[in-house]
Design a protein around this motif. Structure first.
Motif, PDB file in Angstrom:
ATOM      1  N   SER A 500      -2.903  -6.766  -6.130  1.00 18.67           N
ATOM      2  CA  SER A 500      -3.004  -5.857  -4.988  1.00 18.67           C
ATOM      3  C   SER A 500      -3.425  -6.644  -3.752  1.00 18.67           C
ATOM      4  O   SER A 500      -4.356  -7.451  -3.806  1.00 18.67           O
ATOM      5  N   LYS A 503      -4.723  -3.954   1.080  1.00 20.92           N
ATOM      6  CA  LYS A 503      -4.551  -3.249   2.348  1.00 20.92           C
ATOM      7  C   LYS A 503      -4.710  -1.735   2.190  1.00 20.92           C
ATOM      8  O   LYS A 503      -5.196  -1.060   3.097  1.00 20.92           O
ATOM      9  N   CYS A 504      -4.286  -1.188   1.032  1.00 23.14           N
ATOM     10  CA  CYS A 504      -4.354   0.261   0.803  1.00 23.14           C
ATOM     11  C   CYS A 504      -5.493   0.585  -0.154  1.00 23.14           C
ATOM     12  O   CYS A 504      -5.563   0.030  -1.254  1.00 23.14           O
ATOM     13  N   CYS A 507      -4.474   1.794  -3.821  1.00 23.64           N
ATOM     14  CA  CYS A 507      -3.997   0.705  -4.670  1.00 23.64           C
ATOM     15  C   CYS A 507      -5.141  -0.226  -5.040  1.00 23.64           C
ATOM     16  O   CYS A 507      -5.353  -0.546  -6.213  1.00 23.64           O
ATOM     17  N   THR A 545       0.649   4.802  -0.956  1.00 26.15           N
ATOM     18  CA  THR A 545       0.466   3.407  -0.559  1.00 26.15           C
ATOM     19  C   THR A 545       1.601   2.939   0.351  1.00 26.15           C
ATOM     20  O   THR A 545       2.696   3.496   0.342  1.00 26.15           O
ATOM     21  N   LEU A 546       1.322   1.875   1.122  1.00 27.45           N
ATOM     22  CA  LEU A 546       2.302   1.358   2.071  1.00 27.45           C
ATOM     23  C   LEU A 546       3.535   0.785   1.385  1.00 27.45           C
ATOM     24  O   LEU A 546       4.633   0.853   1.915  1.00 27.45           O
TER      25      LEU A 546
END
Length: 574
Positions: A500, A503-504, A507, A545-546
């Motif tokens: 991972s 960033k999110c 996640c 998530t992105l």
């Protein structure tokens, strides 16, 4: 310490890229090799000055990617053992245990004499040739205890033995693997003797829109996992753009269970180069990149040599191709994270829109395609869309590489038409070793299928969807009754927690929380509520998530729990 020669090498790197910050990653890797396989802050500062970026940016990048050894003592020989799912199914645990006992150190430690550092690492795209040990930049595959002892003996004498990989492979289509097993197939003369660059010559007589239309007509779906039609994707490039257009080949191949793309790059690089040259003509690109995973050092060299040969032969008069090595980040398989990485940044996904076809690399229109996708293009242009559609069926046309690993007698890569039955592929792979329990058929990020679900499965997009899973990359991991699904679930989520990008929040935190819960269950301390927490997290993470990484772990973990619930229930503390 940065030598004058290294400074000159870095300056040459700067001149290759459209924007010099893109040279940051390869420059740091050169500095690391110069400094006994480690980076200190002085080296990073010097590289930052040469590339003209702030020290903080260079340091942040070096500490993000796993292949940079920042301030970490690493022995003369760094022994890295892949223990991901295919490797676990094929005996990597025994190899790691043997190394720990023989060297008298644990994974993550270095021998007192500084000779060996031992590491447990994630998937090395050696899924059909596990167990694998990467020693510095060299892969040693198909390892046994006896081979480990022989390897260590050679290394203690200061010798890196020759690395020989024995693959099983086969093809009923004879397109993507037509040169597999042909002597010197990477050489231009041999490749041209077998038909290389004939499709490019034909493409040179076609208008770009004619090439695009033929690929659209073939309905070539992306072979990287998403299955989006390549011709449609190419058509998203703005027609009236005054910016440069870029083509990127995604050769990161980080999805566990997947090792198909390296077959093309390692054994038939000119097929990929030809496909890229045709695609570049169709979209109007003059600059292209092959973003290859950093561990594939020898394959990067093969590609560099093949590109040089093709250029000298006049095949790339309209296209420049840069081989750009990654540095260990699974998320860079996602196209926007990959673009960030080429730009010399941490490989983290971007918010979309804008999509890469409109605003991608350096803010310019960019197409990102997988290796297998681009390598399929020459056949379509030379033989025609209708010839391509002779294989498969509507919405599932063409040939496909299937990488089979785990509990089979002949793990390897097999080329079949889309729609081949799972059972036929098992026959090609020599049959299941032991009693079939389950399989993951599209790389680790798709839902597991039980043995009874596999009996009528055909390997195509529609059948996989009907069975509640995905074709994905076509990486098939076969699981026998000898293996515990909860243990495989823990190894699965440990991979995603490690990879991972952070960033999110769903996640980042969701993956680590699942690791803790599964550890708790497997240690005998779990409660019934813990299983419900696992399912709750999986349901929550999906869609939040992105990039697809959140879904990539939520889907397989949820399926493992739901389909093998009794194995998880049996772990609950009585």
């Amino acid at each position: 310490m940065i030598t004058e020669q290294l400074k000159n090498d870095i300056h040459r790197l700067l001149g290759r890229y459209p924007e010099k910050q893109s040279a940051l990653m390869p420059a740091l890797m050169l500095a690391q090799k110069e400094n006994a396989n480690r980076l200190d802050q002085d080296d990073i500062r010097t590289v930052a000055e040469l590339v003209d970026v702030p020290f903080g940016k260079a340091y942040g990048l070096a500490t993000y990617y796993s292949m940079y050894n920042v301030e970490k003592p690493v022995g003369r020989y760094h022994l890295q053992v892949d223990t991901n799912i295919p490797a676990t199914l094929m005996g990597a645990g025994e190899i790691l245990d043997h190394l720990e006992k023989t060297l008298n150190i644990r994974a993550g430690e270095t021998t007192p004499d500084g000779l060996f550092t031992l590491s447990e690492v994630e998937c090395l795209a050696s899924c059909g040739t596990c167990p694998v040990i990467q020693v510095n930049d060299v892969y040693y595959e198909n390892m046994t205890r006896e081979k480990v002892d022989s390897l260590l003996d050679s290394l203690r004498k200061g010798m890196m033995p020759e690395s020989e990989t024995i693959y099983s492979f086969g093809s009923v289509c004879n397109v993507l693997l037509k040169n597999r097993g042909v002597k010197d197939a990477t050489a231009l003369a041999v490749a041209k003797g077998n038909g290389a660059y004939q499709a490019l010559a034909k493409a040179g007589t076609m208008k770009p829109e004619e090439i695009l239309e033929e690929v659209k007509k073939a309905n070539l779906r992306g072979r990287g996992g998403a299955g989006f039609p390549a011709g449609v994707k190419w058509g998203f490039i703005p027609k009236d753009t005054d910016k440069p257009v870029y083509l990127i080949c995604n050769a990161d191949e980080g999805e566990p269970g997947t090792y198909k793309d390296r077959q093309i790059m390692e054994y038939d690089p000119h097929l990929l180069i030809e496909g890229m040259a045709i695609a570049a003509r169709a979209i109007g690109a003059r600059q292209a990149f092959i973003y290859i995973r950093g561990e594939f050092a020898w394959i990067a060299d093969i590609l560099e040599k093949a590109i040089g040969e093709a250029k000298a032969d006049g095949q790339l008069s309209e296209l420049d191709i840069i081989v750009h090595r990654g540095a260990g980040a699974y998320v860079c398989g996602e196209e926007t994270a990959l673009i960030e990485s080429i730009e010399g940044k941490r490989g983290q996904p971007r918010i979309r829109p804008p999509f890469p076809a409109v605003e991608g690399l350096y803010g310019c229109p960019t197409i990102v395609n997988n290796v297998e996708t681009l390598a399929s293009v020459p056949f379509i242009i030379e033989k025609g869309a209708e010839a391509f559609k002779q294989w498969g069926f509507e919405n599932n046309y063409g040939f496909k590489l299937f990488g089979i690993s785990g509990c089979v007698n002949k793990p390897g890569v097999y080329e079949y038409p889309l729609g081949v039955s799972f059972n036929e592929l098992m026959e090609a792979a020599g049959g299941v070793k032991g009693k079939l329990k389950a399989a993951i058929v599209g790389g680790l990020s798709v839902a597991i299928l039980k043995a009874e679900e596999l009996q009528d499965l055909t390997m195509d997009y529609d059948s996989c969807a009907k069975h509640g899973t995905g074709l994905g990359s076509g990486g098939i991991m076969v699981i026998s009754e000898d293996f515990s699904i909860p243990e495989l679930a823990l190894r699965t989520i440990k991979f995603y927690a490690h990879e991972s990008c952070g960033k999110c929040v769903p996640c980042r935190e969701g993956s680590y929380t699942l690791v803790k819960i599964l550890h708790k269950l497997l240690s005998g301390q779990g409660e019934a509520a813990d299983i419900e927490k696992i399912l709750g997290i999986c349901n929550t993470v999906r869609g939040l998530t992105l990039c697809p990484t959140g879904e990539a772990f939520a889907v397989p973990i949820q399926a493992m729990v739901e389909k093998f619930r009794s194995e998880f229930d049996a772990l609950i503390k009585k």
